[in-house]
Design a protein around this motif. Sequence first.
Motif, PDB file in Angstrom:
ATOM      1  N   UNK A 117       0.840  -1.210   0.000  1.00  0.00           N
ATOM      2  CA  UNK A 117       0.000   0.000   0.000  1.00  0.00           C
ATOM      3  C   UNK A 117       0.868   1.251   0.000  1.00  0.00           C
ATOM      4  N   UNK A 118       1.961   1.234   0.757  1.00  0.00           N
ATOM      5  CA  UNK A 118       2.850   2.397   0.782  1.00  0.00           C
ATOM      6  C   UNK A 118       3.424   2.675  -0.601  1.00  0.00           C
ATOM      7  N   UNK A 119       3.816   1.609  -1.301  1.00  0.00           N
ATOM      8  CA  UNK A 119       4.354   1.784  -2.653  1.00  0.00           C
ATOM      9  C   UNK A 119       3.288   2.318  -3.594  1.00  0.00           C
ATOM     10  N   UNK A 120       2.072   1.793  -3.475  1.00  0.00           N
ATOM     11  CA  UNK A 120       0.977   2.294  -4.315  1.00  0.00           C
ATOM     12  C   UNK A 120       0.708   3.766  -4.028  1.00  0.00           C
ATOM     13  N   UNK A 121       0.741   4.148  -2.752  1.00  0.00           N
ATOM     14  CA  UNK A 121       0.493   5.553  -2.434  1.00  0.00           C
ATOM     15  C   UNK A 121       1.533   6.432  -3.113  1.00  0.00           C
ATOM     16  N   UNK A 122       2.788   6.030  -3.060  1.00  0.00           N
ATOM     17  CA  UNK A 122       3.846   6.819  -3.702  1.00  0.00           C
ATOM     18  C   UNK A 122       3.637   6.890  -5.219  1.00  0.00           C
ATOM     19  N   UNK A 123       3.362   5.757  -5.844  1.00  0.00           N
ATOM     20  CA  UNK A 123       3.165   5.710  -7.300  1.00  0.00           C
ATOM     21  C   UNK A 123       1.977   6.580  -7.711  1.00  0.00           C
TER      22      UNK A 123
END
Length: 107
Positions: free
Chosen positions: A6-12
């Motif tokens: 989820x953290x990676x998706x938020x950044x992307x």
Amino acid sequence: MANRTMDEWQHVIDTWADATFDQDEWGILNHLKLKVEELEHAMKNPALKKPSIEAADCAILLFALAGYMGFNLQSAIEAKHDVNLSRKWGPKNALGVIEHVRALGEE
């Protein structure tokens, strides 16, 4: 791409939204409201629109809103779910909604 956290998706999503859209938090919220209406339409007419696609649009906009407002959505979900786990829940209302039992004066 499918195995992102989820953290990676938020950044992307935050990076993409910043580069793609010129919206403030109110524009993102209004966009989300429109997408929730589209989700409702898709749920009523799944042969015309896939509810999963419309739900994904809503999630993407929530990530964009979190990024714009400077909070981590995963952390917010974890904190809120901990609160929900400690709550007492009432009966289903006429709309099929089950809300937590509110303490006197609580909103």
